[in-house]
Design a protein around this motif. Structure first.
Motif, PDB file in Angstrom:
ATOM      1  N   GLY A  65      12.365 200.150  28.169  1.00  0.00           N
ATOM      2  CA  GLY A  65      13.433 200.828  28.618  1.00  0.00           C
ATOM      3  C   GLY A  65      14.216 200.397  27.092  1.00  0.00           C
ATOM      4  N   LEU A  66      15.396 201.815  26.941  1.00  0.00           N
ATOM      5  CA  LEU A  66      15.901 202.097  25.436  1.00  0.00           C
ATOM      6  C   LEU A  66      17.485 201.383  26.072  1.00  0.00           C
ATOM      7  N   ASP A  67      18.375 200.571  25.209  1.00  0.00           N
ATOM      8  CA  ASP A  67      19.110 200.478  24.878  1.00  0.00           C
ATOM      9  C   ASP A  67      20.021 201.298  24.056  1.00  0.00           C
ATOM     10  N   PHE A  68      21.182 201.683  23.882  1.00  0.00           N
ATOM     11  CA  PHE A  68      22.045 202.122  23.594  1.00  0.00           C
ATOM     12  C   PHE A  68      22.036 201.329  22.061  1.00  0.00           C
ATOM     13  N   LEU A  69      22.624 201.905  20.753  1.00  0.00           N
ATOM     14  CA  LEU A  69      22.419 200.613  19.549  1.00  0.00           C
ATOM     15  C   LEU A  69      23.380 201.547  18.848  1.00  0.00           C
ATOM     16  N   GLU A  70      23.836 202.955  18.892  1.00  0.00           N
ATOM     17  CA  GLU A  70      25.041 203.044  18.319  1.00  0.00           C
ATOM     18  C   GLU A  70      25.029 205.172  17.943  1.00  0.00           C
ATOM     19  N   LEU A  71      26.236 205.097  17.311  1.00  0.00           N
ATOM     20  CA  LEU A  71      26.406 206.895  17.218  1.00  0.00           C
ATOM     21  C   LEU A  71      26.334 206.678  16.136  1.00  0.00           C
ATOM     22  N   ARG A  72      25.877 207.619  14.995  1.00  0.00           N
ATOM     23  CA  ARG A  72      25.962 208.073  13.628  1.00  0.00           C
ATOM     24  C   ARG A  72      25.292 209.383  13.217  1.00  0.00           C
ATOM     25  N   GLY A  73      25.746 210.424  12.391  1.00  0.00           N
ATOM     26  CA  GLY A  73      25.617 211.221  11.834  1.00  0.00           C
ATOM     27  C   GLY A  73      24.105 211.219  11.751  1.00  0.00           C
ATOM     28  N   TYR A  74      24.126 213.257  11.531  1.00  0.00           N
ATOM     29  CA  TYR A  74      22.223 213.322  12.060  1.00  0.00           C
ATOM     30  C   TYR A  74      22.276 213.250  10.969  1.00  0.00           C
ATOM     31  N   LEU A  75      20.305 212.768  10.512  1.00  0.00           N
ATOM     32  CA  LEU A  75      19.870 212.713   9.141  1.00  0.00           C
ATOM     33  C   LEU A  75      18.414 213.684   9.587  1.00  0.00           C
ATOM     34  N   PRO A  76      17.655 214.334   8.762  1.00  0.00           N
ATOM     35  CA  PRO A  76      16.869 215.429   8.600  1.00  0.00           C
ATOM     36  C   PRO A  76      15.832 215.328   9.439  1.00  0.00           C
ATOM     37  N   ALA A  77      15.961 213.858   9.094  1.00  0.00           N
ATOM     38  CA  ALA A  77      14.085 212.830   9.897  1.00  0.00           C
ATOM     39  C   ALA A  77      14.524 212.546  11.449  1.00  0.00           C
ATOM     40  N   ASP A  78      15.856 212.939  12.074  1.00  0.00           N
ATOM     41  CA  ASP A  78      16.551 212.492  13.055  1.00  0.00           C
ATOM     42  C   ASP A  78      16.064 213.393  14.608  1.00  0.00           C
ATOM     43  N   ASP A  79      14.941 213.368  15.507  1.00  0.00           N
ATOM     44  CA  ASP A  79      14.949 214.188  16.903  1.00  0.00           C
ATOM     45  C   ASP A  79      15.571 214.828  17.403  1.00  0.00           C
ATOM     46  N   VAL A  80      15.564 216.481  17.042  1.00  0.00           N
ATOM     47  CA  VAL A  80      17.136 216.870  18.004  1.00  0.00           C
ATOM     48  C   VAL A  80      17.525 216.192  19.260  1.00  0.00           C
ATOM     49  N   ARG A  81      16.570 215.819  19.893  1.00  0.00           N
ATOM     50  CA  ARG A  81      17.010 215.516  21.006  1.00  0.00           C
ATOM     51  C   ARG A  81      17.848 214.321  21.340  1.00  0.00           C
ATOM     52  N   ASN A  82      18.445 213.664  20.063  1.00  0.00           N
ATOM     53  CA  ASN A  82      19.149 212.837  20.426  1.00  0.00           C
ATOM     54  C   ASN A  82      20.521 213.177  20.099  1.00  0.00           C
ATOM     55  N   ILE A  83      21.025 214.376  19.850  1.00  0.00           N
ATOM     56  CA  ILE A  83      22.212 214.667  19.697  1.00  0.00           C
ATOM     57  C   ILE A  83      22.759 214.317  20.324  1.00  0.00           C
ATOM     58  N   ASP A  84      23.300 214.339  20.281  1.00  0.00           N
ATOM     59  CA  ASP A  84      25.276 213.792  20.911  1.00  0.00           C
ATOM     60  C   ASP A  84      25.772 215.158  20.855  1.00  0.00           C
ATOM     61  N   TRP A  85      25.877 216.175  21.820  1.00  0.00           N
ATOM     62  CA  TRP A  85      26.446 217.368  21.661  1.00  0.00           C
ATOM     63  C   TRP A  85      27.761 217.720  21.968  1.00  0.00           C
ATOM     64  N   ARG A  86      28.233 216.689  22.477  1.00  0.00           N
ATOM     65  CA  ARG A  86      29.580 216.200  22.594  1.00  0.00           C
ATOM     66  C   ARG A  86      30.756 215.496  21.313  1.00  0.00           C
ATOM     67  N   VAL A  87      30.048 215.372  21.559  1.00  0.00           N
ATOM     68  CA  VAL A  87      30.447 214.250  19.941  1.00  0.00           C
ATOM     69  C   VAL A  87      30.222 215.601  18.637  1.00  0.00           C
ATOM     70  N   THR A  88      29.028 216.198  18.480  1.00  0.00           N
ATOM     71  CA  THR A  88      29.046 217.035  17.300  1.00  0.00           C
ATOM     72  C   THR A  88      30.034 218.060  17.554  1.00  0.00           C
ATOM     73  N   ALA A  89      30.241 218.771  19.224  1.00  0.00           N
ATOM     74  CA  ALA A  89      31.681 219.563  19.551  1.00  0.00           C
ATOM     75  C   ALA A  89      32.872 219.137  19.054  1.00  0.00           C
ATOM     76  N   ARG A  90      33.186 217.539  18.846  1.00  0.00           N
ATOM     77  CA  ARG A  90      34.798 217.749  18.723  1.00  0.00           C
ATOM     78  C   ARG A  90      34.633 217.236  17.131  1.00  0.00           C
ATOM     79  N   THR A  91      33.423 216.391  16.082  1.00  0.00           N
ATOM     80  CA  THR A  91      33.625 216.244  15.324  1.00  0.00           C
ATOM     81  C   THR A  91      33.462 217.458  14.128  1.00  0.00           C
ATOM     82  N   GLY A  92      32.742 218.731  14.554  1.00  0.00           N
ATOM     83  CA  GLY A  92      32.134 219.541  14.247  1.00  0.00           C
ATOM     84  C   GLY A  92      31.219 219.202  13.101  1.00  0.00           C
ATOM     85  N   GLU A  93      30.600 218.021  13.443  1.00  0.00           N
ATOM     86  CA  GLU A  93      29.365 217.263  12.280  1.00  0.00           C
ATOM     87  C   GLU A  93      28.271 216.625  13.365  1.00  0.00           C
TER      88      GLU A  93
END
Length: 326
Positions: A65-93
């Motif tokens: 299984g997978l354990d949550f490690l951290e929340l950080r800014g998106y990088l070009p190499a990141d998988d878009v499926r891991n985007i946290d849309w709530r935090v993205t909407a709240r911060t604008g980034e």
């Protein structure tokens, strides 16, 4: 039930009458000695093509299984499926959730040490093969940093060892296993054998989800609820059934005359009698067909073991270990 007097050759050059023949009984020293052979065994999700666990009907071993490690800014190499849309909407980034693979995976080894396993006609007792396989698998899983638990089955019932990523826990299980194995003897009183129903109920209490469950048994007492319990277990876990058989049961000679006993009543068994031979063959065939039906229905894996050859060689073959790694 002891059907035949085991035809296991005595140990050559034994120091005394008290010396252990590890083809009849095992002790903790012998089980511990198998650790060096376990290093080549691989029970990770990726299996060699020749492994029985990668077969057509075998279930894919679940990844850890997978354990949550951290929340950080998106990088070009990141998988878009891991985007946290709530935090993205709240911060604008855009932000992504980063996960790390769990360090271990729980596994449960179920090992049968009932009187029906105390039988051997060629190389070793079925009970010995099951005990050796359990030790090898426990050491292999521990080396992979997985949690190892066990269910020890005897005619008196079941003993549960909760999963732990601990060498001390594995040693405790092996000590219990050695003691149960040494308690088996031809003069043991007859009693009602523990049903597979009781075993699977115990397994269900421990293996809730994403477990690797390996059952080492001759499956001689399948209960009324066994299939339903097994079906539920397979829904959320990877299940491997390892039927332990003896060559004599697989292919009965037509000229065997032997006294058989359940410890209380004795009878003469003559396999030259066509009716008796047919009835015994039917029992073995029915058991094999039942396991194959379960494999097809529930996607579990079948890893057959024989009391007619060394356990290490069999596990190497079943798990696709190449000669170079032995």
């Amino acid at each position: 039930m002891v059907l035949f007097q085991p035809r296991v050759a005595p140990v050559v050059g034994a120091a005394s009458a008290d010396a252990f023949d590890n083809r009849v009984h095992v002790d903790l020293t012998h089980l511990r000695s198998l650790e060096r052979h376990a290093k080549a065994l691989n029970l990770m999700p990726r299996q060699p093509a020749s492994s029985v666990l990668s077969g057509r009907h075998g279930s894919r071993l679940r990844g850890r299984g997978l354990d949550f490690l951290e929340l950080r800014g998106y990088l070009p190499a990141d998988d878009v499926r891991n985007i946290d849309w709530r935090v993205t909407a709240r911060t604008g980034e855009p932000h992504v959730r980063v996960f790390t693979e769990e360090r271990d995976r729980p596994a449960l080894i179920v090992v049968d040490q009932r009187m029906s396993m105390f039988f051997g006609s060629v190389y070793a007792m079925k009970s010995v093969v099951a005990a050796e396989a359990a030790a090898l698998l426990a050491f292999a899983l521990l080396a992979q940093q997985d949690r190892v638990g066990a269910v020890l089955v005897t005619d008196a019932g079941v003993t549960e060892c909760r999963p732990a990523r601990s060498r001390a826990g594995v040693m405790h299980f092996l000590q219990l296993l050695a003691s149960a194995n040494q308690a088996l003897h031809a003069d043991a009183p007859a009693g009602a054998p523990t049903s597979l129903d009781n075993v699977l109920e115990s397994v269900a209490r421990l293996a809730r989800r994403d477990y690797l469950v390996i059952v080492l048994s001759d499956f001689d007492v399948i209960g009324a609820r066994s299939e339903a319990l097994l079906s539920a277990l397979c829904q959320h876990n990877d299940v491997v059934l390892a039927p332990v058989t003896d060559p004599l049961a697989e292919q009965l000679p037509d000229d065997l005359g032997q006294v058989v006993s359940d410890g209380t009543v004795q009878a003469w068994l003559d396999t030259g009698d066509a009716q008796i031979r047919s009835a015994l063959d039917a029992v073995s065939q029915q058991r094999r067909e039942q396991l194959l039906q379960w494999q097809q229905r529930y996607g579990l894996s079948i890893a057959p073991l024989s009391a007619g050859e060394p356990t290490v060689a069999q596990l190497y073959r079943l798990l696709g270990v190449s000669r170079g790694r032995r």
